[in-house]
Design a protein around this motif. Structure first.
Motif, PDB file in Angstrom:
ATOM      1  N   UNK A   1       1.364  -1.136   0.134  1.00 32.35           N
ATOM      2  CA  UNK A   1       0.044  -0.477  -0.155  1.00 32.35           C
ATOM      3  C   UNK A   1       1.098   1.435  -0.452  1.00 32.35           C
ATOM      4  N   UNK A   2       1.926   1.142   0.825  1.00 32.94           N
ATOM      5  CA  UNK A   2       2.876   2.037   0.877  1.00 32.94           C
ATOM      6  C   UNK A   2       3.666   2.788  -0.697  1.00 32.94           C
ATOM      7  N   UNK A   3       3.925   1.129  -0.537  1.00 32.64           N
ATOM      8  CA  UNK A   3       4.718   2.144  -2.358  1.00 32.64           C
ATOM      9  C   UNK A   3       4.043   2.490  -3.439  1.00 32.64           C
ATOM     10  N   UNK A   4       3.065   1.320  -3.813  1.00 31.14           N
ATOM     11  CA  UNK A   4       1.822   2.108  -4.018  1.00 31.14           C
ATOM     12  C   UNK A   4       1.015   3.985  -4.095  1.00 31.14           C
ATOM     13  N   UNK A   5       1.481   4.320  -3.055  1.00 29.48           N
ATOM     14  CA  UNK A   5       1.530   5.158  -2.294  1.00 29.48           C
ATOM     15  C   UNK A   5       2.177   6.109  -3.117  1.00 29.48           C
ATOM     16  N   UNK A   6       4.263   5.408  -3.057  1.00 23.60           N
ATOM     17  CA  UNK A   6       4.574   6.440  -3.396  1.00 23.60           C
ATOM     18  C   UNK A   6       4.958   6.495  -5.302  1.00 23.60           C
ATOM     19  N   UNK A   7       4.841   5.744  -5.442  1.00 26.51           N
ATOM     20  CA  UNK A   7       4.789   5.829  -7.244  1.00 26.51           C
ATOM     21  C   UNK A   7       3.518   6.935  -7.263  1.00 26.51           C
ATOM     22  N   UNK A   8       2.484   7.042  -6.598  1.00 26.29           N
ATOM     23  CA  UNK A   8       1.258   8.290  -6.891  1.00 26.29           C
ATOM     24  C   UNK A   8       1.708   9.616  -6.968  1.00 26.29           C
ATOM     25  N   UNK A   9       3.061   8.973  -5.553  1.00 25.72           N
ATOM     26  CA  UNK A   9       2.970  11.055  -4.701  1.00 25.72           C
ATOM     27  C   UNK A   9       4.298  11.182  -5.552  1.00 25.72           C
ATOM     28  N   UNK A  10       5.390   9.940  -6.152  1.00 24.23           N
ATOM     29  CA  UNK A  10       6.415  11.228  -7.153  1.00 24.23           C
ATOM     30  C   UNK A  10       5.739  11.565  -8.830  1.00 24.23           C
ATOM     31  N   UNK A  11       4.566  10.979  -9.013  1.00 18.37           N
ATOM     32  CA  UNK A  11       4.262  11.453 -10.650  1.00 18.37           C
ATOM     33  C   UNK A  11       3.540  12.697 -10.084  1.00 18.37           C
ATOM     34  N   UNK A  12       3.319  12.802  -8.708  1.00 23.41           N
ATOM     35  CA  UNK A  12       2.245  14.226  -7.921  1.00 23.41           C
ATOM     36  C   UNK A  12       3.729  15.252  -8.635  1.00 23.41           C
ATOM     37  N   UNK A  13       4.441  14.831  -7.720  1.00 23.03           N
ATOM     38  CA  UNK A  13       5.408  15.300  -7.487  1.00 23.03           C
ATOM     39  C   UNK A  13       6.727  16.206  -9.172  1.00 23.03           C
ATOM     40  N   UNK A  14       6.639  15.563  -9.063  1.00 28.32           N
ATOM     41  CA  UNK A  14       7.277  15.272 -10.727  1.00 28.32           C
ATOM     42  C   UNK A  14       6.374  16.904 -11.404  1.00 28.32           C
ATOM     43  N   UNK A  15       4.875  16.206 -11.183  1.00 28.93           N
ATOM     44  CA  UNK A  15       3.824  17.108 -12.125  1.00 28.93           C
ATOM     45  C   UNK A  15       4.188  18.256 -11.445  1.00 28.93           C
ATOM     46  N   UNK A  16       4.673  18.973 -10.097  1.00 30.38           N
ATOM     47  CA  UNK A  16       4.430  20.554  -9.447  1.00 30.38           C
ATOM     48  C   UNK A  16       5.786  21.041  -9.443  1.00 30.38           C
ATOM     49  N   UNK A  17       7.267  19.789 -10.089  1.00 29.57           N
ATOM     50  CA  UNK A  17       8.351  20.367 -10.338  1.00 29.57           C
ATOM     51  C   UNK A  17       8.287  20.863 -11.811  1.00 29.57           C
ATOM     52  N   UNK A  18       6.956  20.406 -13.000  1.00 32.12           N
ATOM     53  CA  UNK A  18       7.443  20.640 -14.229  1.00 32.12           C
ATOM     54  C   UNK A  18       6.832  22.056 -14.043  1.00 32.12           C
ATOM     55  N   UNK A  19       5.484  22.255 -13.747  1.00 39.72           N
ATOM     56  CA  UNK A  19       4.830  23.096 -13.382  1.00 39.72           C
ATOM     57  C   UNK A  19       6.028  24.599 -13.058  1.00 39.72           C
ATOM     58  N   UNK A  20       6.858  24.103 -11.635  1.00 41.89           N
ATOM     59  CA  UNK A  20       7.449  25.495 -11.959  1.00 41.89           C
ATOM     60  C   UNK A  20       8.603  25.619 -12.970  1.00 41.89           C
ATOM     61  N   UNK A  21       9.133  24.695 -13.689  1.00 43.52           N
ATOM     62  CA  UNK A  21       9.559  25.169 -14.845  1.00 43.52           C
ATOM     63  C   UNK A  21       9.119  25.513 -16.018  1.00 43.52           C
ATOM     64  N   UNK A  22       7.534  26.051 -16.060  1.00 42.97           N
ATOM     65  CA  UNK A  22       6.950  26.475 -16.702  1.00 42.97           C
ATOM     66  C   UNK A  22       5.802  25.372 -17.460  1.00 42.97           C
ATOM     67  N   UNK A  23       5.970  24.020 -17.441  1.00 43.83           N
ATOM     68  CA  UNK A  23       4.753  23.174 -17.840  1.00 43.83           C
ATOM     69  C   UNK A  23       3.590  23.355 -17.590  1.00 43.83           C
ATOM     70  N   UNK A  24       2.747  23.741 -18.046  1.00 49.10           N
ATOM     71  CA  UNK A  24       1.648  24.182 -17.572  1.00 49.10           C
ATOM     72  C   UNK A  24       0.108  23.293 -17.540  1.00 49.10           C
ATOM     73  N   UNK A  25       1.241  22.084 -18.129  1.00 43.29           N
ATOM     74  CA  UNK A  25      -0.801  21.282 -18.297  1.00 43.29           C
ATOM     75  C   UNK A  25      -0.608  20.472 -17.478  1.00 43.29           C
ATOM     76  N   UNK A  26      -0.064  20.092 -16.556  1.00 47.13           N
ATOM     77  CA  UNK A  26       0.184  18.729 -14.898  1.00 47.13           C
ATOM     78  C   UNK A  26      -0.509  18.735 -14.758  1.00 47.13           C
ATOM     79  N   UNK A  27      -2.322  19.637 -14.627  1.00 50.19           N
ATOM     80  CA  UNK A  27      -3.082  19.499 -13.354  1.00 50.19           C
ATOM     81  C   UNK A  27      -3.800  18.229 -12.875  1.00 50.19           C
ATOM     82  N   UNK A  28      -4.050  17.616 -14.469  1.00 49.73           N
ATOM     83  CA  UNK A  28      -5.191  16.640 -14.665  1.00 49.73           C
ATOM     84  C   UNK A  28      -3.486  15.026 -13.320  1.00 49.73           C
ATOM     85  N   UNK A  29      -2.837  15.449 -14.052  1.00 52.78           N
ATOM     86  CA  UNK A  29      -1.945  14.034 -13.429  1.00 52.78           C
ATOM     87  C   UNK A  29      -1.855  14.368 -11.242  1.00 52.78           C
ATOM     88  N   UNK A  30      -1.684  16.089 -11.193  1.00 54.00           N
ATOM     89  CA  UNK A  30      -1.872  15.987 -10.021  1.00 54.00           C
ATOM     90  C   UNK A  30      -3.229  15.607  -9.559  1.00 54.00           C
TER      91      UNK A  30
END
Length: 200
Positions: free
Chosen positions: A128-157
């Protein structure tokens, strides 16, 4: 152990190297021209899994192993984007893993196949924790991309945040959404030392 078993184990290790070159393809739809590799995603997923396991009372070592192995099948089936899954059906990850470690020393085969089966079943706290880690990493990456100027990441978040099940993962997601990816570069402010009550 026979030489053939050592050779089979080495084949698996060589194969895992493909993950360093294989891209996380879903980000192309968001406009990320050169997204992170599957190996890069798995590395931080493992770190997040270790952190979450400590927070949730799971076994950090076991959780980290599940995270490291969770996408190893993508050397053979690639990272299939979510939209492609409407049209394509891949073999189960457990079946892919069985092929990948066929011929390895029995202890290696048993260790890897058991871990992948545990992750796929999603029933233990570590899974359960590992699956959450997978999803959380995707969210964190989306946040980083957004800060880098990629706007179309809200659906991933949104989809990653909605998939989290543990309280710790949800709290970390909230911290990611309100935080700054480069805040760690700023040294902590010096705290005033209180002498109250020490007789000085």
């Amino acid at each position: 152990m026979s030489e053939d078993q050592y050779a089979a184990a080495m084949r698996f290790i060589f194969e895992a190297g493909v993950l360093k070159r294989a891209a996380r393809t879903g980000w192309w739809f968001a406009g990320v021209k050169h997204p992170e590799s599957i190996a890069e995603h798995s590395h931080r997923t493992a770190l997040i899994g270790m952190v979450l396991a400590a927070m949730e009372g799971a076994d950090p070592a076991r959780t980290t192993m599940l995270c490291v192995l969770h996408d190893t099948q993508e050397t053979r089936i690639t990272d299939i984007p979510h939209i492609a899954k409407r049209y394509l059906k891949a073999a189960p990850n457990t079946a892919v893993t069985a092929d990948q470690v066929a011929g390895c020393p029995p202890a290696v085969t048993d260790t890897i196949t058991a871990a992948v089966a545990e992750y796929e079943a999603g029933e233990t706290l570590e899974a359960v924790v590992a699956r959450d880690a997978d999803k959380l990493e995707c969210l964190v990456q989306a946040v980083e991309y957004r800060h880098q100027g990629i706007d179309n990441v809200q659906r991933w978040i949104d989809s990653s945040r909605a998939a989290l099940t543990t309280a710790s993962a949800q709290r970390l997601a909230d911290a990611a959404l309100t935080g700054q990816p480069l805040a760690w570069l700023t040294p902590p402010s010096k705290r005033a030392v209180s002498h109250e009550g020490d007789g000085l």
